[in-house]
Design a protein around this motif. Structure first.
Motif, short mmCIF file in Angstrom:
data_model
loop_
_atom_site.label_atom_id
_atom_site.label_comp_id
_atom_site.label_asym_id
_atom_site.label_seq_id
_atom_site.Cartn_x
_atom_site.Cartn_y
_atom_site.Cartn_z
N GLN A 69 0.83 -1.30 0.17
CA GLN A 69 0.02 0.08 -0.15
C GLN A 69 0.93 1.22 0.00
O GLN A 69 1.15 1.58 1.02
N PHE A 70 1.26 1.81 -1.12
CA PHE A 70 2.42 2.89 -1.23
C PHE A 70 1.49 4.25 -1.15
O PHE A 70 2.27 4.97 -0.82
N GLY A 71 0.18 4.22 -1.21
CA GLY A 71 -0.59 5.45 -0.74
C GLY A 71 -0.38 6.71 -1.39
O GLY A 71 -0.36 7.86 -0.82
N GLY A 72 0.15 6.54 -2.56
CA GLY A 72 0.21 7.83 -3.45
C GLY A 72 1.38 8.74 -3.06
O GLY A 72 1.31 9.87 -3.10
N ARG A 73 2.34 7.93 -2.41
CA ARG A 73 3.51 8.81 -1.92
C ARG A 73 4.65 8.41 -2.44
O ARG A 73 5.69 8.59 -1.85
N ALA A 74 4.91 7.90 -3.78
CA ALA A 74 5.95 7.72 -4.62
C ALA A 74 6.32 8.90 -5.50
O ALA A 74 5.42 9.67 -5.84
N THR A 75 7.44 9.11 -5.52
CA THR A 75 8.01 10.37 -6.29
C THR A 75 7.87 9.80 -7.84
O THR A 75 7.87 8.82 -8.23
N PRO A 76 8.21 10.78 -8.69
CA PRO A 76 8.17 10.52 -10.10
C PRO A 76 9.37 9.66 -10.24
O PRO A 76 9.47 9.16 -11.66
N ALA A 77 10.42 9.49 -9.52
CA ALA A 77 11.39 8.46 -9.79
C ALA A 77 10.86 7.15 -10.43
O ALA A 77 11.63 6.51 -11.03
N VAL A 78 9.79 6.73 -9.73
CA VAL A 78 9.42 5.38 -10.01
C VAL A 78 8.98 5.22 -11.51
O VAL A 78 8.54 4.04 -12.16
N GLN A 79 8.83 6.23 -12.35
CA GLN A 79 8.71 6.38 -13.70
C GLN A 79 9.78 6.10 -14.63
O GLN A 79 9.72 5.72 -15.83
N THR A 80 10.98 5.58 -14.12
CA THR A 80 12.04 5.37 -14.72
C THR A 80 12.42 3.97 -14.40
O THR A 80 13.24 3.86 -13.41
N PRO A 81 12.14 3.01 -15.15
CA PRO A 81 12.36 1.75 -14.76
C PRO A 81 14.04 1.33 -14.80
O PRO A 81 14.35 0.58 -13.66
N GLU A 82 14.87 1.91 -15.73
CA GLU A 82 16.07 1.65 -15.56
C GLU A 82 16.71 2.10 -14.22
O GLU A 82 17.78 1.27 -13.49
N ARG A 83 16.26 3.19 -13.86
CA ARG A 83 16.91 3.81 -12.56
C ARG A 83 16.41 2.88 -11.49
O ARG A 83 17.22 2.82 -10.63
N LEU A 84 15.18 2.20 -11.36
CA LEU A 84 14.75 1.53 -10.19
C LEU A 84 15.62 0.16 -10.27
O LEU A 84 15.72 -0.30 -9.06
N PHE A 182 10.47 8.28 -1.93
CA PHE A 182 9.36 8.49 -0.95
C PHE A 182 9.09 10.10 -1.00
O PHE A 182 10.15 11.08 -1.01
N ALA A 183 7.93 10.60 -1.26
CA ALA A 183 7.56 11.80 -1.28
C ALA A 183 6.95 12.55 -0.14
O ALA A 183 6.70 13.95 -0.21
N GLY A 184 6.76 11.98 0.73
CA GLY A 184 6.31 12.57 1.89
C GLY A 184 7.49 13.21 3.01
O GLY A 184 8.46 13.01 2.68
#
Length: 528
Positions: A69-84, A182-184
């Motif tokens: 339950q990530f709860g909408g608190r992920a930063t845009p960094a999760v949009q970059t699969p290679e970086r993850l 984490f965006a919080g």
């Protein structure tokens, strides 16, 4: 004497199941400490090992709160699969060791189903896994399967808990360490047990503000020294309170309103952008249930867990298990090594016998969860949603009411509730699911399974241990139909499967109606 055998059943699955797309000697699901240790141990003796892990999960699944339950608190960094991928490898050095020793590591791959031959299934060529990534699904056969699927967070809802900013402690750990995304900034943490203390200590170490730990009981339940250390760092320890409502704005949570359990009319507010649910963790047993492995309720180990032998063996000869999915706590890495040796020994490979390792017994998790559920019901009332996806409130669950959108109006239904239902026999969560649709939503009951069971116990006045676990079904992960439909259905599988329950002794196929084959079956006494 001439023996005449009956004609083969054209609707039978026998001989029609295709070979798996791939096959491996040992497959490990989960690349945490237990899974990596199991994979490395098996590979060291020359076994062919495939290690499957769904991380890094796609941004779309993170947005759907899957698997945590990530709860909408992920930063845009999760949009970059290679970086993850780089971040996941950096956060888990054991993955690099597994690569080097020859383990076939598959990241961003979900195991959505698992099957072995048993009483209700005899047609498989071997043990079978259903796997998928974002673009396709396929099958992987195995000789032995080791499940190290870990744990997820227990969710208990309150007003406003469905908005961005309410998340699980396991998800917080993943975003801070595994993904660094984490965006919080300012947290209120629910619970004072080991899970909550771990979350608070990690958040402070990462430079975040922890406003408070909130506890439903009148005293904290975790280690006194750790709680005192947190208090010394400015974390307020608030006991005898539970969330009444999460206050929110355009970006989600902006504060948390608390209610005093002893005096619900007394409230206080916390300034925070994230509410972290750290009341408890739940062993992830979906695949065990789909496989048909025996399980038992062990409150001192976190909930429902598979029944295991000393070497990590389940009730299924092909399946072994290790780590938090078998019960919370203990030396996960050593449990993984023990399970690997057990799997290898069952295949006839010479291995060193190791001492069994099992999770240490902890406090009664079920009693603690029930205290929280009782306090939330008493303060927040019956109108709070118990099942977010299907919009079933606590009151509707306790009253066993059909979904509101059906527009039911019945005096008989109005007189029914969990108490009257319990008078007719033991309560069953699958029955409640059919009557109210609680746990039938898109989240596949990840958010509501446990709290629905707790509400059932409170509403009927029965022990929480008496409520059986609602069953799991494949797929245990949300998959696009375009991916799930990418199956290799052979012509033999498709032939004569046009009628459900098309057993020749019970049914005549549509294709046979009006043909000589229909006459033959009728003469043989086959009914429609």
């Amino acid at each position: 004497m001439k023996l005449t055998l009956p004609a083969p059943d054209r609707h039978s699955i026998a001989g029609k199941t295709p070979e798996p797309d791939e096959r491996a000697e040992i497959v490990v699901i989960g690349a945490g400490p237990a899974g990596c240790a199991a994979a490395i141990e098996a590979a060291r003796v020359g076994a062919q090992v495939v290690l499957i892990d769904e991380n890094p999960v796609s941004a779309g699944l993170i947005g759907m709160d899957v698997p945590l339950q990530f709860g909408g608190r992920a930063t845009p960094a999760v949009q970059t699969p290679e970086r993850l991928v780089e971040q996941v490898l950096e956060a888990n050095p054991a993955l690099g060791e597994a690569f080097e020793i020859g383990v076939d590591v598959r990241l961003s791959t979900s195991a959505w189903g698992a099957w072995v031959n048993g009483p209700g299934l005899r047609g498989l060529p071997c043990g079978l896994l259903g796997l998928a990534d974002e673009t396709r699904s396929w099958t992987l056969g195995f000789d032995r399967l080791i499940l190290a699927t870990g744990a997820r967070d227990l969710n208990l809802s309150f007003a406003g808990s469905d908005q961005p900013g309410v998340m699980g402690a396991q998800a917080l750990h993943a975003l801070l360490t595994r993904y660094d995304a984490f965006a919080g900034r300012r947290l209120a943490i629910l619970g004072t047990g080991a899970l909550a203390l771990d979350a608070a200590e990690l958040a402070l170490a990462r430079g975040l503000d922890v406003e408070a730990l909130v506890e439903a009981r009148v005293e904290p339940v975790g280690e006194a020294a750790r709680i005192a250390a947190l208090a010394a760092q400015g974390v307020e320890i608030i006991t005898g309170h539970v969330p009444l409502a999460a206050e929110g704005g355009a970006d989600g949570v902006t504060g948390l309103l608390l209610a005093n359990v002893a005096a619900p009319e007394r409230h206080r507010s916390l300034d925070c952008d994230t509410v972290c649910l750290a009341i408890g963790a739940v062993p992830v047993i979906e695949l065990f249930d789909v496989l048909g492995a025996k399980r038992a309720l062990a409150p001192e180990r976190g909930g429902h867990v598979p029944v295991l032998g000393a070497d990590g063996a389940t009730s299924l000869a092909e399946v072994f298990a290790a780590g938090d999915c078998t019960g919370l706590g203990g030396d996960a890495a050593q449990m993984g090594r023990v399970a690997a040796r057990g799997a290898l020994a069952s295949l006839g490979r010479p291995v060193e016998v190791s001492a069994p390792v099992s999770p240490a017994a902890g406090p009664d998790a079920l009693a603690y969860q029930l205290d929280w559920a009782r306090a939330l019901l008493a303060t927040g009332g019956p109108d709070v949603l118990a099942c977010l996806c299907e919009e079933v409130t606590r009151g509707e669950l306790i009253a066993v009411q059909p979904p509101r959108y059906l527009g039911w109006s019945s005096n008989a239904i109005a007189r029914r509730n969990l108490g009257t239902l319990a008078e007719d026999g033991p309560l069953d969560q699958d029955q409640i699911k059919r009557l109210t649709r609680a746990c039938m939503g898109a989240c596949q009951a990840r958010r509501c399974r446990e709290q629905v069971a707790l509400m059932m116990a409170l509403g009927a006045g029965v022990p929480a241990q008496s409520i059986p676990l609602a069953g799991y079904r494949a797929p245990v992960r949300p998959l696009p139909l375009s991916v799930l439909a990418d199956g290799n259905e052979t012509a033999g599988m498709a032939q004569d499967w046009n009628v459900w329950f098309g057993i020749v002794t019970q049914w005549i196929s549509y294709d046979d109606i009006g043909t000589e084959r229909e006459d033959e079956q009728l003469r043989a006494g086959m009914p429609y």
